[in-house]
Scaffold this motif. Structure first.
Motif, PDB file in Angstrom:
ATOM      1  N   UNK A 265       0.802  -1.225  -0.068  1.00 24.13           N
ATOM      2  CA  UNK A 265       0.093  -0.025   0.014  1.00 24.13           C
ATOM      3  C   UNK A 265       1.013   1.366  -0.051  1.00 24.13           C
ATOM      4  N   UNK A 266       1.819   1.217   0.679  1.00 26.07           N
ATOM      5  CA  UNK A 266       2.903   2.440   0.788  1.00 26.07           C
ATOM      6  C   UNK A 266       3.283   2.705  -0.826  1.00 26.07           C
ATOM      7  N   UNK A 267       3.644   1.638  -1.407  1.00 23.94           N
ATOM      8  CA  UNK A 267       4.030   1.758  -2.779  1.00 23.94           C
ATOM      9  C   UNK A 267       2.654   2.320  -3.841  1.00 23.94           C
ATOM     10  N   UNK A 268       1.791   1.787  -3.444  1.00 23.39           N
ATOM     11  CA  UNK A 268       0.615   2.050  -4.472  1.00 23.39           C
ATOM     12  C   UNK A 268       0.164   3.419  -4.348  1.00 23.39           C
TER      13      UNK A 268
ATOM     14  N   UNK B 213      -0.049   6.325  -6.841  1.00 20.43           N
ATOM     15  CA  UNK B 213      -1.251   6.999  -7.168  1.00 20.43           C
ATOM     16  C   UNK B 213      -1.025   8.669  -7.071  1.00 20.43           C
ATOM     17  N   UNK B 214      -0.555   9.085  -6.054  1.00 17.26           N
ATOM     18  CA  UNK B 214      -0.057  10.576  -5.730  1.00 17.26           C
ATOM     19  C   UNK B 214       0.702  11.011  -7.024  1.00 17.26           C
ATOM     20  N   UNK B 215       1.798  10.392  -7.375  1.00 12.06           N
ATOM     21  CA  UNK B 215       2.538  10.651  -8.117  1.00 12.06           C
ATOM     22  C   UNK B 215       1.732  10.664  -9.750  1.00 12.06           C
ATOM     23  N   UNK B 216       0.864  10.203  -9.981  1.00 12.50           N
ATOM     24  CA  UNK B 216       0.118   9.949 -11.292  1.00 12.50           C
ATOM     25  C   UNK B 216      -0.537  11.325 -11.381  1.00 12.50           C
ATOM     26  N   UNK B 217      -1.058  12.107 -10.412  1.00 14.63           N
ATOM     27  CA  UNK B 217      -1.700  13.231 -10.577  1.00 14.63           C
ATOM     28  C   UNK B 217      -0.889  14.330 -11.241  1.00 14.63           C
TER      29      UNK B 217
ATOM     30  N   UNK C 150      -5.596  13.469 -19.170  1.00 14.01           N
ATOM     31  CA  UNK C 150      -6.573  12.509 -19.186  1.00 14.01           C
ATOM     32  C   UNK C 150      -6.216  11.145 -19.800  1.00 14.01           C
ATOM     33  N   UNK C 151      -5.951  11.158 -20.865  1.00 16.07           N
ATOM     34  CA  UNK C 151      -5.515   9.866 -21.668  1.00 16.07           C
ATOM     35  C   UNK C 151      -4.404   9.174 -20.934  1.00 16.07           C
ATOM     36  N   UNK C 152      -3.446  10.005 -20.518  1.00 18.60           N
ATOM     37  CA  UNK C 152      -2.234   9.425 -19.887  1.00 18.60           C
ATOM     38  C   UNK C 152      -2.682   8.677 -18.497  1.00 18.60           C
ATOM     39  N   UNK C 153      -3.529   9.472 -17.664  1.00 21.30           N
ATOM     40  CA  UNK C 153      -4.043   8.856 -16.734  1.00 21.30           C
ATOM     41  C   UNK C 153      -5.050   7.415 -17.021  1.00 21.30           C
ATOM     42  N   UNK C 154      -5.520   7.520 -17.864  1.00 23.00           N
ATOM     43  CA  UNK C 154      -6.126   6.223 -18.393  1.00 23.00           C
ATOM     44  C   UNK C 154      -5.452   5.285 -18.758  1.00 23.00           C
ATOM     45  N   UNK C 155      -3.990   5.499 -19.421  1.00 17.92           N
ATOM     46  CA  UNK C 155      -3.268   4.477 -20.007  1.00 17.92           C
ATOM     47  C   UNK C 155      -2.641   3.941 -18.774  1.00 17.92           C
ATOM     48  N   UNK C 156      -2.190   4.963 -17.853  1.00 16.41           N
ATOM     49  CA  UNK C 156      -1.300   4.271 -16.905  1.00 16.41           C
ATOM     50  C   UNK C 156      -2.213   3.560 -15.700  1.00 16.41           C
ATOM     51  N   UNK C 157      -3.493   4.066 -15.739  1.00 11.93           N
ATOM     52  CA  UNK C 157      -4.432   3.199 -14.909  1.00 11.93           C
ATOM     53  C   UNK C 157      -4.748   1.871 -15.341  1.00 11.93           C
ATOM     54  N   UNK C 158      -4.938   1.707 -16.855  1.00 14.91           N
ATOM     55  CA  UNK C 158      -4.821   0.340 -17.382  1.00 14.91           C
ATOM     56  C   UNK C 158      -3.808  -0.434 -17.232  1.00 14.91           C
ATOM     57  N   UNK C 159      -2.257   0.192 -17.377  1.00 14.83           N
ATOM     58  CA  UNK C 159      -1.065  -0.613 -17.012  1.00 14.83           C
ATOM     59  C   UNK C 159      -1.131  -0.704 -15.694  1.00 14.83           C
ATOM     60  N   UNK C 160      -1.762  -0.023 -14.673  1.00 18.37           N
ATOM     61  CA  UNK C 160      -1.479  -0.524 -13.243  1.00 18.37           C
ATOM     62  C   UNK C 160      -2.513  -1.242 -12.747  1.00 18.37           C
ATOM     63  N   UNK C 161      -3.445  -1.857 -13.617  1.00 19.56           N
ATOM     64  CA  UNK C 161      -4.344  -2.780 -13.365  1.00 19.56           C
ATOM     65  C   UNK C 161      -4.077  -3.768 -12.156  1.00 19.56           C
ATOM     66  N   UNK C 162      -2.825  -4.549 -12.373  1.00 22.92           N
ATOM     67  CA  UNK C 162      -2.456  -5.582 -11.507  1.00 22.92           C
ATOM     68  C   UNK C 162      -2.022  -4.763 -10.110  1.00 22.92           C
ATOM     69  N   UNK C 163      -1.646  -3.663 -10.285  1.00 26.50           N
ATOM     70  CA  UNK C 163      -1.044  -3.032  -9.008  1.00 26.50           C
ATOM     71  C   UNK C 163      -2.189  -2.849  -8.216  1.00 26.50           C
ATOM     72  N   UNK C 164      -3.324  -2.267  -8.727  1.00 28.45           N
ATOM     73  CA  UNK C 164      -4.196  -1.829  -7.963  1.00 28.45           C
ATOM     74  C   UNK C 164      -5.197  -2.867  -7.262  1.00 28.45           C
ATOM     75  N   UNK C 165      -5.104  -4.100  -7.816  1.00 32.22           N
ATOM     76  CA  UNK C 165      -5.718  -5.401  -7.535  1.00 32.22           C
ATOM     77  C   UNK C 165      -4.653  -6.360  -6.919  1.00 32.22           C
TER      78      UNK C 165
END
Length: 699
Positions: free
Chosen positions: A389-392, A396-400, A426-441
């Motif tokens: 969680x420390x890493x995730x 997430x904060x850096x993504x902003x 917005x697109x950058x956020x959507x791409x990195x969110x998609x790539x971060x799918x396994x991080x978040x889960x």
């Protein structure tokens, strides 16, 4: 599937020809991907049904959108519909998805998931579908599951398209603000945003209904499948003896629920994220922002796209390294939680015995130890989660701010507008969110893998128990029904679960129409012999012949009284309405339970309300109702006094004159109640052999 693969191949060839003639790289790429997709679709007939569903969906979508892209390229697309003509990148992306489905079918982890998931979508039995606004109708369970899954996949991709359209609204909206274009501002807000936002809301509501409909039906089918396989042919008994699967109740109730929910929550969202990744990556790639390699004049096209990709891949790998230990810890936590629940259930089951022995202190210590195991592993899991969680959270904060840091120089230099900057961010956020799918889960993945492991090992334990049962491929005890009336043991060598030999029998005949008493010291294998004759003891080898078409019933010393009404308890294992009130009441009177006849429909915990002797007499009443051809009594009257025991045996012989009776007992008074005697004699190797004796021979 084969016909569909030919359609894909035909479109791919046409695309290659059109692309060559028009010098369109996009159409050529569509054709090249199509050929690979045709091969994958052709071979997909050999993959699991669950993955095959996705393969078919993508192949159909490729043909539909690819045909539109080719028609638009050659000028046959209607002029008024040019705005909605599918670009070549869309079917190309869909084709890549179809190829990936076939590729991942070879991954062992995916194969395990698909093997657990596929049987539901193959289920042939009929069910009633209640899908508003359509009237209820009958359909195959598997076909309904496939229809719901396909609908959700298509709806899922529609939602990605809506998100993509709203991305362009975002660009045009902020450009209108920057240029102080009031008409453009209100047009985008009223005629674009309002319409697509409403469609997005409606599609999400429809998804919720379809989603939960699929999940509850899938879970019910899996729970019934596993419970049915567990209960079939006494598999539950052999599993408990072998100890091959702990806490089957948790695996049926909890792990099937977790598997169904998490399979859906990974498959569909993952599909969404992949679609999002491809769609929004196209936006990032098309932005006129490039970077020059330091010290050279080499320009890197798609700079923002590559930064998002590298950033997300690196973060995913780091998260994997940090979170990998959680998989084993999640599995162990589930096991320890289940052990604690099992201890509580046993305490409730043996409440009277514990109270009589004043064993509450010992039980409390035992429960504390069990919960201590939970706490120990829990803290290990907590620290693992804290690290992840420390890493995730930091990620997430850096993504902003990361996309704005990358784009700020280009915005301030005038190379991009405010609208483009916000769209790219917005697109950058959507791409990195998609790539971060396994991080978040990752935490969910650890729990998911634990559920898969538990269901897989449970399935293996059931298969092993089934193979060891009577008639199973691994059963060394051959119990065959043959013409005749007697039950005959030709040869039989039985062992305990630890492999220790206990019984060696040969040439033993239990005559039909008579009553036989089996005697011997405690631990000589009398009950084990009974269970082998009943076909539920898996440890040993030999041959037993039972009368063809004869019904056998075994009454153990401690009867099983299920929860429910007294009528249901007496009728068990038949349905509660299998016998009339008159039959049940007559049986109860014969076993001296007439004082309970007015409580037939009363629901209670009868195993706790009735004494041991009452429970044994209730079991005898079951036998009177069932009228078996063979009745095995494993100390089934041991809780009765001698006088009542004699009366019960005399009543059984009187009421069931055609039934062959075989009893285990230690009281000498039982000999006078039986026609024959079998004694367990000790051999030199420590095993025991059942030998027919005259009543006067065995002391």
């Amino acid at each position: 599937m084969r016909l569909l693969s030919f359609a894909v191949a035909a479109l791919a060839v046409i695309a290659l020809v059109v692309g060559q003639q028009s010098s369109s790289a996009g159409i050529l790429g569509l054709g090249a991907v199509g050929l690979l997709l045709a091969f994958a679709t052709f071979r997909a007939t050999e993959i699991s049904t669950f993955l095959k569903i996705f393969s078919v969906v993508f192949a159909v979508e490729y043909v539909a959108t690819g045909a539109g892209a080719v028609l638009a390229q050659v000028g046959f697309w209607p002029e008024g519909w040019q705005a909605i003509a599918p670009p070549a990148s869309l079917p190309t992306t869909i084709g890549v998805f179809g190829i990936l489905v076939y590729a991942i079918s070879f991954i062992p982890a995916i194969q395990r998931i698909a093997r657990l998931a596929s049987p539901y979508f193959e289920a042939p039995e009929s069910t009633t579908a209640n899908l508003w606004p359509v009237k209820p109708f009958r359909i195959g369970t598997g076909r309904l599951g496939i229809a719901l899954l396909v609908f959700l996949v298509v709806l899922n991709q529609l939602q990605v398209g809506i998100s993509l359209r709203l991305s362009f609204f975002n660009r045009d909206f902020y450009n209108a603000i920057q240029e102080k274009d009031a008409n453009g501002f209100w047009y985008q807000l009223i005629y674009v945003f309002s319409v697509w936002a409403a469609i997005a809301v409606i599609s999400n509501l429809i998804e919720i209904v379809a989603n939960y409909t699929l999940l509850i039906r899938w879970r019910r089918w899996m729970a019934e499948k596993f419970s049915g396989a567990w209960l079939n042919n006494a598999n539950h008994y052999r599993i408990s003896l072998a100890g091959t699967a702990d806490n089957p109740d948790q695996r049926i109730a909890e792990d099937t629920r977790a598997f169904v929910n998490q399979t859906y929550n990974f498959a569909l969202p993952l599909l969404t994220q992949v679609s999002t990744l491809v769609s929004f990556s196209i936006i990032l790639w098309s932005i006129p922002v490039a970077s020059v390699v330091p010290g050279t004049e080499i320009s890197i096209p798609g700079f923002i796209f590559w930064m998002a990709l590298i950033y997300s891949v690196a973060a995913t790998w780091i998260a994997h390294l940090i979170g990998r230990p959680m998989i084993g810890l999640e599995f162990e936590q589930e096991k320890r939680e289940a052990n604690f629940r099992y201890s509580l259930a046993r305490l409730r089951e043996y409440s009277e015995q514990i109270a009589l022995m004043r064993g509450e202190g010992s039980e409390q210590r035992h429960l504390s130890e069990r919960f201590g195991d939970i706490v120990t592993n829990f803290y290990r899991l907590v620290w693992a989660r804290v690290r992840l969680t420390t890493f995730t959270l930091s990620f997430a904060q850096a993504n902003v701010v990361v996309p704005y840091i990358l784009l700020a120089p280009h915005y301030f230099s005038g190379k991009i507008t405010l609208g483009i900057m916000t769209q790219v961010a917005s697109a950058f956020d959507r791409v990195q969110t998609a790539m971060s799918f396994f991080i978040d889960r990752y935490q969910s993945i650890a729990s998911y893998v634990a559920s898969i492991n538990r269901l897989t090992t449970f399935e293996a334990a059931i298969a092993q128990a089934q193979a060891q049962g009577a008639g199973g491929k691994d059963s060394a005890i051959d119990i065959a029904q043959k013409p005749g009336k007697d039950t005959t043991v030709e040869t039989l060598a039985l062992t305990l679960p630890n492999g220790k030999p206990i019984v060696n029998a040969s040439d033993l005949t239990l005559p039909a129409g008579l009553s036989t008493l089996v005697v011997g010291p405690s631990g000589s294998g009398k009950s084990t012999l009974f269970r082998a004759l009943a076909g539920i003891w898996p440890f040993g080898k030999g041959k037993v012949a039972t009368p063809e078409g004869q019904h056998m019933l075994l009454l153990p010393q401690r009867p099983y009284l299920p929860q429910g009404s007294l009528r249901a308890v007496l009728s068990y294992p038949a349905e509660p309405d299998a016998f009339s009130d008159a039959e049940i009441q007559a049986a109860m009177e014969k076993v001296k339970l007439g004082h309970l006849t007015d409580r037939l429909d009363e629901v209670d915990l009868w195993g706790q309300r009735l004494s041991g002797g009452e429970q044994q007499r209730l079991a005898v009443a079951r036998a009177l109702l069932a009228k078996p051809d063979w009745l095995f009594l494993d100390e089934a009257t041991a809780s009765l006094d001698e006088t009542l025991e004699n009366e019960i045996y005399a009543m059984i012989r009187r009421e069931l004159p055609q039934t062959s009776i075989v009893s285990i007992g230690h009281r000498s008074t039982l000999r006078a109640l039986h026609d024959g005697l079998v004694a367990m004699e000790k051999n030199a190797d420590g095993t025991f052999s059942p030998k027919a004796k005259a009543m006067a021979e065995a002391g």
